[in-house]
Write an enzyme that holds these catalytic residues in place. Structure first.
Site, PDB file in Angstrom:
ATOM      1  N   GLY A   1       4.433  -7.191  12.933  1.00 49.46           N
ATOM      2  CA  GLY A   1       5.761  -6.686  13.263  1.00 49.46           C
ATOM      3  C   GLY A   1       6.287  -5.598  12.364  1.00 49.46           C
TER       4      GLY A   1
ATOM      5  N   CYS B   1       6.266   8.951  40.622  1.00 56.81           N
ATOM      6  CA  CYS B   1       7.333   8.917  41.617  1.00 56.81           C
ATOM      7  C   CYS B   1       8.270   7.741  41.357  1.00 56.81           C
ATOM      8  CB  CYS B   1       6.727   8.844  43.016  1.00 56.81           C
ATOM      9  SG  CYS B   1       7.957   9.040  44.319  1.00 56.81           S
TER      10      CYS B   1
ATOM     11  N   TYR C   1       0.330   0.654  21.644  1.00 56.95           N
ATOM     12  CA  TYR C   1       0.855   0.323  22.973  1.00 56.95           C
ATOM     13  C   TYR C   1       1.001   1.575  23.830  1.00 56.95           C
ATOM     14  CZ  TYR C   1       1.707  -3.704  20.101  1.00 56.95           C
ATOM     15  OH  TYR C   1       1.533  -4.744  19.214  1.00 56.95           O
TER      16      TYR C   1
END
Length: 427
Positions: free
Chosen positions: A240, A351, A380
């Protein structure tokens, strides 16, 4: 500002000693570019900071952040271990040379078949529930098998609600109130429970939440040690540790972070007479986040009700801004010295109305054909990418001292058909 930004004498963005413009011209866009030396530097800075204050320390890379094979191999060479959260991550790590005792598997809602597979791979299993404990005992011989448990320390922190993994709303870990009985049950079943694990969230820049988590986790571990007679070989406080994404944020003072948290860890070890178990931490973002850049080309500049800068990537390529409302700093890689003069929206090519990399972002005057660099895309980024809108995934290039290596080929349209089968009656 500490965003790992380097500018060469042409006024272009430098990535690992290579010119971003040259990289984009050679390999095309959109493109993830990984700086090998930055990963090595990040790992050694982190490891050295903690091991200086507590030598019996191990780094377990949270590989869900980035499982590119080259990235894993770099960290394997540095002596890093692996925090795996899926059987696929265990399998991949084994293929890259990580021995089972260097892999800690922490899954949640894991199937019995997955538990058996991970055990057969030799990884140490960190269990998330009583159910998983009992089911594992049914499919292996538990006699003497070393395991660990993830506990919920009732402390949560992170840059977004979706990234907070501790507290009453969290799906992870066993409760403090059941910890002693769970460890006793593990012994009764024949297991050898040797570890405790916790994780409070992601993107943390302040040592205080970590100190709360260490205090809470060590109180649980101390109680288990005293009441269940468990002598811990390791205590794992998860990951973290964050990186600065905005120019206003400062990089973590990792030495101070380590000193303050290890001081508390040692105090708790002494309080509960727990000896000297190995301390584990599981950085992911800290090791790889600022080591990669996403290069995108401006294909459209449109003055509508707002001014939109359209690029050749979307949230299928980098999901974080759409999913977490995350900020990624964006620069004009071919004109790094230009001043920001206007607010624009930087939009992707998917889109969806939510396909935006930035809203109301101050930028230089951007022109069609310019090369933009979306920074801090190493964690990520590709791992959360998809083929949404039937778009092939991007290539990845590794840079080492100015030399570039393709470490993932760009997908083609034909790759979109992989593993799909049309039934005979539709032919």
């Amino acid at each position: 500002m500490d965003l790992n930004i380097k500018i060469n004498d042409k006024g272009h963005l430098d990535i690992g000693g290579a010119d971003a413009v040259d990289i984009a011209d050679e390999f095309g866009t959109a493109l993830f570019v990984i700086d090998e030396n930055r990963i090595r530097d990040n790992y050694n800075r982190f490891y050295n900071a903690f091991s200086k204050y507590y030598p019996d320390f191990r780094v377990y890379y949270a590989c869900k952040a980035n499982t590119n094979l080259a990235v894993l191999k770099i960290l394997e060479e540095e002596g890093c271990c692996i925090d795996a959260v899926s059987p696929g991550e265990v399998y991949t790590s084994k293929k890259l040379g990580f021995d089972g005792d260097r892999i800690l598997f922490t899954g949640n809602n894991v199937t019995t078949e997955e538990l058996k597979f991970v055990y057969e791979q030799g990884a140490v299993i960190n269990l998330d529930s009583v159910s998983a404990l009992k089911r594992l005992a049914e499919v292996i011989d538990p006699n003497g098998v070393k395991i660990s448990f993830r506990v919920n320390p009732m402390v949560g922190a992170g840059h977004h609600d979706h990234c907070i993994t501790g507290g009453v709303m969290s799906k992870f870990g066993i409760m403090e109130s059941e910890a002693v009985e769970v460890y006793k049950l593990a012994r009764e079943l024949g297991f050898n429970p040797v570890g405790m694990h916790s994780h409070i969230g992601s993107g943390i820049l302040d040592p205080e939440p970590f100190k709360l988590a260490i205090e809470s986790t060590m109180d649980i571990a101390g109680k288990v040690h005293q009441e269940a007679g468990i002598d811990f070989e390791f205590v794992d406080f998860g990951g973290g540790v964050g990186i600065p994404y905005t120019p206003e944020e400062s990089i973590v003072d990792i030495d101070k972070f380590a000193e303050e948290n290890i001081k508390l860890f040692k105090e708790k070890l002494e309080e509960y007479d727990m000896g000297n178990p190995t301390m584990y931490l599981e950085p992911g973002r800290y090791l790889v986040g600022d080591a990669s850049v996403l290069l995108v080309r401006v294909n459209s500049v449109k003055q509508s009700y707002r001014k939109f800068i359209g690029v050749d990537a979307g949230f299928n390529t980098l999901l974080r801004p759409a999913m977490y409302d995350s900020y990624h700093h964006i620069v004009v890689a071919n004109r790094m010295n230009d001043e920001a003069v206007e607010k624009v929206d930087i939009a992707g090519n998917v889109c969806e109305s939510g396909d935006l990399f930035a809203r109301d972002r101050m930028m230089p005057e951007v022109e069609e054909g310019d090369l933009l660099a979306i920074l801090n895309a190493g964690a990520y980024g590709f791992t959360m990418s998809s083929n949404y809108n039937s778009r092939p995934k991007e290539a990845e290039v590794l840079v080492k001292d100015g030399e570039c290596f393709v470490v993932r080929e760009r997908e083609t349209f034909d790759d979109l058909f992989n593993k799909q089968i049309i039934p005979d009656h539709l032919e």
